[in-house]
Design a protein around this motif. Structure first.
Motif, mmCIF file in Angstrom:
data_model
loop_
_atom_site.group_PDB
_atom_site.id
_atom_site.type_symbol
_atom_site.label_atom_id
_atom_site.label_comp_id
_atom_site.label_asym_id
_atom_site.label_seq_id
_atom_site.Cartn_x
_atom_site.Cartn_y
_atom_site.Cartn_z
ATOM 1 N N SER A 60 -13.750 3.402 -3.530
ATOM 2 C CA SER A 60 -12.453 3.005 -2.982
ATOM 3 C C SER A 60 -12.404 3.160 -1.467
ATOM 4 N N ARG A 61 -13.145 4.133 -0.934
ATOM 5 C CA ARG A 61 -13.156 4.332 0.516
ATOM 6 C C ARG A 61 -13.829 3.158 1.231
ATOM 7 N N GLY A 62 -14.706 2.465 0.520
ATOM 8 C CA GLY A 62 -15.352 1.299 1.108
ATOM 9 C C GLY A 62 -14.385 0.171 1.393
ATOM 10 N N TRP A 63 -13.212 0.233 0.766
ATOM 11 C CA TRP A 63 -12.170 -0.774 1.005
ATOM 12 C C TRP A 63 -11.037 -0.191 1.844
ATOM 13 N N GLY A 64 -11.268 1.011 2.404
ATOM 14 C CA GLY A 64 -10.261 1.628 3.259
ATOM 15 C C GLY A 64 -9.064 2.173 2.507
ATOM 16 N N VAL A 65 -9.273 2.587 1.250
ATOM 17 C CA VAL A 65 -8.163 3.036 0.406
ATOM 18 C C VAL A 65 -8.373 4.484 -0.028
ATOM 19 N N GLY A 88 -7.141 -7.144 2.918
ATOM 20 C CA GLY A 88 -7.869 -7.194 1.675
ATOM 21 C C GLY A 88 -6.997 -6.800 0.489
ATOM 22 N N TYR A 89 -7.546 -7.006 -0.693
ATOM 23 C CA TYR A 89 -6.802 -6.754 -1.932
ATOM 24 C C TYR A 89 -6.390 -5.292 -2.080
ATOM 25 N N TRP A 90 -7.349 -4.370 -1.924
ATOM 26 C CA TRP A 90 -7.053 -2.962 -2.201
ATOM 27 C C TRP A 90 -6.047 -2.354 -1.227
ATOM 28 N N PRO A 91 -6.158 -2.598 0.084
ATOM 29 C CA PRO A 91 -5.125 -2.084 0.989
ATOM 30 C C PRO A 91 -3.732 -2.627 0.667
ATOM 31 N N LYS A 92 -3.662 -3.901 0.273
ATOM 32 C CA LYS A 92 -2.361 -4.481 -0.085
ATOM 33 C C LYS A 92 -1.821 -3.851 -1.370
ATOM 34 N N LEU A 93 -2.727 -3.560 -2.317
ATOM 35 C CA LEU A 93 -2.306 -2.899 -3.551
ATOM 36 C C LEU A 93 -1.787 -1.498 -3.247
ATOM 37 N N ARG A 94 -2.496 -0.769 -2.376
ATOM 38 C CA ARG A 94 -2.063 0.570 -1.982
ATOM 39 C C ARG A 94 -0.668 0.523 -1.361
ATOM 40 N N GLU A 95 -0.442 -0.448 -0.504
ATOM 41 C CA GLU A 95 0.856 -0.617 0.148
ATOM 42 C C GLU A 95 1.951 -0.911 -0.877
ATOM 43 N N LEU A 96 1.642 -1.767 -1.842
ATOM 44 C CA LEU A 96 2.616 -2.128 -2.870
ATOM 45 C C LEU A 96 2.974 -0.924 -3.740
#
Length: 217
Positions: A35-40, A1-9
């Protein structure tokens, strides 16, 4: 998903992730924090509103251990957190926050938000299947929206008069809704019960069925 990829970046380049959760914290989206709903897990979270349920003005910024250690280990005033302001740490505001958080835990409001949000979303999608002017339905927890169109295939936004009339008729039938352009926004109380959810959808249904205006108007 978008948010996990953003966190990684952001982690890759040493950039902080700051989440504005003034609206979404404390159960609105079906999780304690949106944010926790997206695993971030953000580095910093800005919170307000539901921390006191609006009974007292209070806001806060929550930081993770990495940020806290940076301030604590700083040896000069450049890293100081200035917190001695007149209204900082107001005892009445903090008491209101503690009381509201206690009720949020006791009533499991994030869980109720998830359950009632899922139910509302399903019923609103039934409206979309029935009414051509409902072009899109979306939401997470008790943060939902209907997007009105005059042409579903072309995704042409419905006119402001038409959308306003849907809202007015919904109000006359028992539901106060918020309109922004061609979008109707639903943010019901987190203590909402099934009968309340049904009443909201029934009122919007009435607004759609009784509306005689041209969707393009």
């Amino acid at each position: 998903g978008y948010w996990p990829k953003l966190r990684e970046l952001l982690d890759r380049y040493g950039i902080l992730l700051i989440a504005d959760e003034v609206v979404t914290a404390f159960g609105r989206t079906g999780n304690w924090f949106g944010s926790r709903g997206w695993g971030v897990k953000p580095d910093m979270i800005c919170i307000a509103k539901a921390i006191t349920s609006g009974y007292f003005p209070l806001g806060a910024c929550v930081v993770n251990a990495r940020i806290e250690e940076a301030f604590r280990n700083n040896k000069d005033m450049l890293g100081a957190i200035f917190h001695g302001y007149t209204y900082a740490g107001h005892p009445v505001g903090c008491a209101a926050a503690l009381a509201c958080l206690d009720e949020t835990f006791k009533l499991d409001l994030p869980g109720n938000s998830q359950a009632e949000g899922d139910y509302l979303l399903a019923r609103l999608r039934d409206l979309q299947a029935k009414h051509e002017t409902v072009g899109n339905v979306r939401g997470k927890g008790l943060m939902l929206a209907l997007e009105f169109v005059s042409d579903r295939d072309a995704k042409t936004p419905a006119g402001l008069k038409y959308v306003g009339e849907v809202a007015n008729l919904a109000y006359e039938n028992g539901a106060l809704v918020r309109v922004a352009g061609n979008v109707m926004i639903l943010s019901p109380p987190l203590v909402i019960e099934r009968a309340d959810s049904d009443a909201i959808v029934d009122a919007i249904e009435a607004g759609l069925s009784l509306n005689r205006l041209d969707p393009a108007s």
